[in-house]
Write a protein that holds these residues in place. Structure first.
Motif, short mmCIF file in Angstrom:
data_model
loop_
_atom_site.label_atom_id
_atom_site.label_comp_id
_atom_site.label_asym_id
_atom_site.label_seq_id
_atom_site.Cartn_x
_atom_site.Cartn_y
_atom_site.Cartn_z
N ARG A 79 17.94 -3.71 19.14
CA ARG A 79 17.77 -4.26 17.79
C ARG A 79 16.42 -3.90 17.16
O ARG A 79 16.30 -3.79 15.96
N TRP A 80 15.39 -3.69 17.96
CA TRP A 80 14.07 -3.40 17.42
C TRP A 80 13.99 -2.00 16.79
O TRP A 80 13.15 -1.75 15.96
N TYR A 81 14.89 -1.09 17.13
CA TYR A 81 14.84 0.24 16.52
C TYR A 81 16.15 0.70 15.87
O TYR A 81 16.17 1.73 15.19
N LYS B 127 15.91 2.46 12.40
CA LYS B 127 14.82 2.01 11.54
C LYS B 127 13.79 3.13 11.51
O LYS B 127 13.77 4.01 12.38
N THR B 128 12.91 3.12 10.54
CA THR B 128 11.80 4.06 10.51
C THR B 128 10.86 3.70 11.65
O THR B 128 10.51 2.54 11.84
N TYR C 269 25.54 4.38 14.25
CA TYR C 269 24.24 3.71 14.27
C TYR C 269 23.30 4.30 13.22
O TYR C 269 23.41 5.46 12.84
N ARG C 270 22.37 3.44 12.78
CA ARG C 270 21.32 3.87 11.83
C ARG C 270 19.99 3.36 12.38
O ARG C 270 19.83 2.17 12.65
N ASP D 101 18.76 -0.23 13.05
CA ASP D 101 18.88 -1.07 11.86
C ASP D 101 20.28 -1.62 11.66
O ASP D 101 20.46 -2.75 11.24
N HIS D 102 21.29 -0.79 11.98
CA HIS D 102 22.66 -1.19 11.67
C HIS D 102 23.62 -0.40 12.56
O HIS D 102 23.39 0.76 12.87
N TYR E 130 24.90 6.81 8.30
CA TYR E 130 24.44 6.64 9.68
C TYR E 130 23.74 7.89 10.19
O TYR E 130 24.01 9.00 9.74
#
Length: 91
Positions: free
Chosen positions: A77-79, A12-13, A9-10, A81-82, A51
C-alpha cells in the motif's frame, strides 16, 4: 478447478530510494508466495489504461488467494496507489 486473477496496478510517485526499496520488497514477495498461488506473468505498461502494468496470478482456490491478497495489499500500500482485479475460473 483453479482461479485466475488479473491485477492491474498503479504506482505512487517514488524517490529513487523508495523505488529501490519497492523493487527489493517485490523480489522477496515473489520468493515467498504461499503454496497454491503462482505468479504466471508480470507485465509493465498497460497501454490504453490508467495503470502502470498488471500481474497474472493463478491459485488452486479463490479462498486461498483472497486470504493471501489481503496481507499482500497491506504490504504494498505504501507504493501502489490503486489496483483493479478481474477474477476468472479456468474451463
Amino acid at each position: 478447478m483453479s482461479a485466475t486473477f488479473l491485477v492491474f496496478y498503479r504506482f505512487k510517485t517514488m524517490t529513487p530510494e523508495e523505488s529501490k526499496k519497492a523493487n527489493e520488497q517485490w523480489r522477496e514477495m515473489k520468493r515467498s508466495l504461499p503454496q497454491g498461488i503462482e505468479l504466471m506473468g508480470e507485465y509493465s505498461h498497460a497501454w490504453g489504461t490508467e495503470y502502470n502494468g498488471f500481474l497474472l496470478f493463478e491459485s488452486d482456490t479463490s479462498d486461498g488467494f483472497m486470504d493471501w491478497w489481503s496481507s499482500f495489499k497491506d504490504s504494498i500500500r505504501w507504493y501502489v496507489d490503486h489496483t483493479h482485479t478481474i477474477t476468472a475460473r479456468r474451463k
